[in-house]
Design an enzyme around this catalytic site. Structure first.
Site, PDB file in Angstrom:
ATOM      1  N   ASP A 101       0.846  -1.189   0.000  1.00  0.00           N
ATOM      2  CA  ASP A 101       0.000   0.000   0.000  1.00  0.00           C
ATOM      3  C   ASP A 101       0.884   1.241   0.000  1.00  0.00           C
ATOM      4  O   ASP A 101       1.275   1.732  -1.054  1.00  0.00           O
ATOM      5  CB  ASP A 101      -0.933  -0.048   1.207  1.00  0.00           C
ATOM      6  CG  ASP A 101      -2.024   1.005   1.176  1.00  0.00           C
ATOM      7  OD1 ASP A 101      -1.932   1.956   0.379  1.00  0.00           O
ATOM      8  OD2 ASP A 101      -2.970   0.894   1.968  1.00  0.00           O
ATOM      9  N   ARG A 103       3.888   1.245   1.305  1.00  0.00           N
ATOM     10  CA  ARG A 103       5.230   0.666   1.230  1.00  0.00           C
ATOM     11  C   ARG A 103       6.099   1.042   2.435  1.00  0.00           C
ATOM     12  O   ARG A 103       7.271   0.669   2.514  1.00  0.00           O
ATOM     13  CB  ARG A 103       5.920   1.033  -0.078  1.00  0.00           C
ATOM     14  CG  ARG A 103       7.059   0.104  -0.420  1.00  0.00           C
ATOM     15  CD  ARG A 103       7.585   0.338  -1.806  1.00  0.00           C
ATOM     16  NE  ARG A 103       6.795  -0.447  -2.757  1.00  0.00           N
ATOM     17  CZ  ARG A 103       6.872  -0.318  -4.065  1.00  0.00           C
ATOM     18  NH1 ARG A 103       7.699   0.550  -4.590  1.00  0.00           N
ATOM     19  NH2 ARG A 103       6.120  -1.058  -4.854  1.00  0.00           N
ATOM     20  N   PRO A 157     -10.742 -12.023   3.346  1.00  0.00           N
ATOM     21  CA  PRO A 157     -11.669 -12.944   4.003  1.00  0.00           C
ATOM     22  C   PRO A 157     -11.289 -13.269   5.447  1.00  0.00           C
ATOM     23  O   PRO A 157     -12.163 -13.525   6.270  1.00  0.00           O
ATOM     24  CB  PRO A 157     -11.644 -14.193   3.115  1.00  0.00           C
ATOM     25  CG  PRO A 157     -10.391 -14.092   2.323  1.00  0.00           C
ATOM     26  CD  PRO A 157     -10.116 -12.627   2.176  1.00  0.00           C
TER      27      PRO A 157
END
Length: 177
Positions: A101, A103, A157
């Site tokens: 994202d 980093r 998930p």
């Protein structure tokens, strides 16, 4: 409002397999993985099915909450490998996280691990967000990303309290993305 996307375990499994193939085709044989907690734990375990190498773990604290993009002033080591186990000293390691994202975390962890004298270091993520990064991948680190994705909030998930609702949202959100 932050745009979000959901992925199922099946989605993730398929992408992890792609990451494993990239790692295997890189020409570097990795001796161990180091999962960045908490997001890298499950992808590392999934990668182990394909790469058959042991997993070690490190954890850092940077984001102030699981559902917030607010950050602390600096990254803190929460759990670290100290000392480095003798059986991986000087070996090739693959560092694993779920998303690249900002980093910043990757930069911190990879830079710290480079100080340990590993032969080769690779960095693998499921998703690389297509955006300007605040951190960098240090020189000499091999980079493996499963999917290049837009800068959306990713719902994995393993963060779901209700997996059926999560999977229904995943089907709907991916159709819109």
């Amino acid at each position: 409002m932050v745009k979000k996307i959901w992925y199922t375990y099946d989605d993730i499994h398929k992408v992890v397999k792609q990451v494993a193939e990239k790692v295997q085709n890189s020409g570097v044989k990795y001796d161990a993985m180091i999962a960045i907690g908490g997001g890298g734990f499950i992808p590392a375990r999934m990668l182990r099915c394909f790469l058959d190498i042991p997993i070690y773990a490190v954890s850092t604290a940077y984001y102030l909450g699981e559902t917030s993009d607010e950050t602390a002033d600096e990254i803190q080591k929460v759990q670290w490998i100290d000392p480095i186990p003798e059986n991986i000293v000087g070996k090739n390691i693959l560092v694993v996280d779920e998303v690249d994202d900002s980093r910043i975390t990757a930069d911190f962890v990879l830079t710290e691990l480079q100080k340990e004298g590993f032969a080769e270091i690779g960095f693998a993520v499921i998703h690389n967000k297509l955006k300007e990064k605040q951190g960098t991948i240090p020189e000499g680190v091999h980079y493996f990303a499963g999917l290049e994705v837009n800068d959306l909030w990713i719902n994995y998930p393993w963060d779901a309290a209700d997996i059926e609702a999560h999977n229904a949202r995943a089907q709907h959100s991916q159709a819109e993305a």
